[in-house]
Design a protein around this motif. Structure first.
Motif, short mmCIF file in Angstrom:
data_model
loop_
_atom_site.label_atom_id
_atom_site.label_comp_id
_atom_site.label_asym_id
_atom_site.label_seq_id
_atom_site.Cartn_x
_atom_site.Cartn_y
_atom_site.Cartn_z
N CYS A 1 -4.20 -22.70 -6.69
CA CYS A 1 -4.32 -22.53 -5.23
C CYS A 1 -3.92 -23.84 -4.54
CB CYS A 1 -5.76 -22.15 -4.90
SG CYS A 1 -6.16 -22.21 -3.15
N PHE A 2 -3.08 -23.72 -3.53
CA PHE A 2 -2.52 -24.94 -2.94
C PHE A 2 -3.40 -25.54 -1.83
CE2 PHE A 2 -1.05 -21.81 0.09
CZ PHE A 2 -0.96 -22.48 1.29
N TRP A 3 -4.60 -24.95 -1.59
CA TRP A 3 -5.42 -25.49 -0.51
C TRP A 3 -5.89 -26.90 -0.85
CZ3 TRP A 3 -10.30 -27.55 -0.27
CH2 TRP A 3 -10.76 -27.83 1.02
N ALA A 4 -5.91 -27.76 0.19
CA ALA A 4 -6.50 -29.09 0.10
C ALA A 4 -7.03 -29.44 1.48
CB ALA A 4 -5.47 -30.12 -0.36
N SER A 5 -8.01 -30.29 1.51
CA SER A 5 -8.64 -30.69 2.77
C SER A 5 -7.63 -31.32 3.72
CB SER A 5 -9.77 -31.68 2.48
OG SER A 5 -10.26 -32.24 3.69
N SER A 6 -7.81 -31.04 5.01
CA SER A 6 -6.95 -31.67 6.02
C SER A 6 -7.34 -33.13 6.24
CB SER A 6 -7.04 -30.91 7.34
OG SER A 6 -8.38 -30.86 7.80
N ARG A 7 -8.54 -33.50 5.80
CA ARG A 7 -8.95 -34.90 5.89
C ARG A 7 -8.32 -35.67 4.73
NH1 ARG A 7 -13.71 -36.23 4.68
NH2 ARG A 7 -14.15 -34.39 3.44
N THR A 8 -8.18 -36.96 4.91
CA THR A 8 -7.67 -37.80 3.83
C THR A 8 -8.74 -38.78 3.38
OG1 THR A 8 -6.79 -39.38 5.45
CG2 THR A 8 -5.29 -37.68 4.63
N GLU A 9 -8.60 -39.24 2.16
CA GLU A 9 -9.51 -40.26 1.65
C GLU A 9 -9.35 -41.54 2.49
OE1 GLU A 9 -11.78 -40.22 -0.48
OE2 GLU A 9 -11.40 -38.72 -2.02
#
Length: 246
Positions: A63-71
């Motif tokens: 699944c290609f979902w990832a958080s819109s926030r960054t580290e």
């Protein structure tokens, strides 16, 4: 309209060798592995089939979902990519097809509707969800769970230095900032609980320590400890410790 030129794959390289000089580990691009996988489909040998299956498992998309926030201080997502396998690239798993389009029925109608993101910085949320949508059931007459729709008694309430109290919801998990302090306090209360009763072994009164035959203070006698283990207060403190330790 100009066409985008695909980025050529990096050449394979040896990243570790055996003592005899032979290659031990090789770094190879996914593009080259995909090409090898395609060519292996034309090889009928059983060994080629086994290697092809191994490559297929490695190349299986997630699944290609990832958080819109960054580290912090990074361009990488704060959470993701999701590890759920899907049929093809650019697909999302069921957990990450949220919010759902209006004509798609909710596959988890009892689940909280809140989208997780910052909660996933806490390993407890990762362990229970592993995904985007809150994993806990909705509370009665709400589309949210006890954490995301808390009542006053479900807030942390730990005293703060400015005279106020912590307002972190803890309808599901104990407040991350104060759980260990509470855990220490509750364990101390549980250890002192035998003091609320007298000791039938050494005749110490409630509030007094146990003593030996010479009158010296000793640890609580087993008979005194056993007498409180079936009490309601003992069970409540034990349950609180278990909840804080989750």
């Amino acid at each position: 309209m100009s066409r985008t030129t695909p980025t050529p794959p990096k050449p394979a390289r040896v990243i570790a060798r055996r003592r005899n000089g032979a290659a031990r580990r090789v770094e190879i691009s996914a593009q080259e592995m995909e090409e090898a996988f395609r060519l292996l489909q034309y090889a009928p040998a059983p060994e080629a089939r086994q290697l092809r299956d191994k490559f297929a498992a490695i190349l299986r998309p997630v699944c290609f979902w990832a958080s819109s926030r960054t580290e912090p201080h990074s361009n990488y997502p704060a959470w993701g990519h999701c590890a759920a396998f899907v049929g093809a690239p650019n697909e999302r798993c069921v957990e990450h097809q949220w919010p759902l389009p209006a004509d798609v029925p909710d596959p988890f109608p009892d689940r909280c509707t809140v989208t997780l993101d910052e909660e996933l910085q806490d390993s407890r949320w990762v362990r229970y969800s592993g995904g985007l949508r809150c994993p806990f059931n909705r509370r009665t007459e709400s589309d949210r769970c006890a954490h995301h729709d808390p009542r006053d008694r479900e807030l942390c309430g730990y005293p703060l230095g400015d005279g106020g109290t912590c307002a972190t919801p803890q309808g599901v998990f104990a407040c991350h900032d104060h759980r260990y302090r509470r855990l220490t306090d509750v364990r101390d209360r549980l250890e002192r609980l035998p003091l609320t009763l007298g000791c039938d072994f050494c005749n110490a009164a409630a509030g007094e320590s146990c003593t030996n035959g010479n009158g010296r203070v000793v640890a609580f006698h087993k008979k005194r400890v056993n007498s409180v283990q079936g009490s309601e207060e003992y069970q409540d403190l034990s349950d609180t410790i278990e909840w804080l330790s989750r």
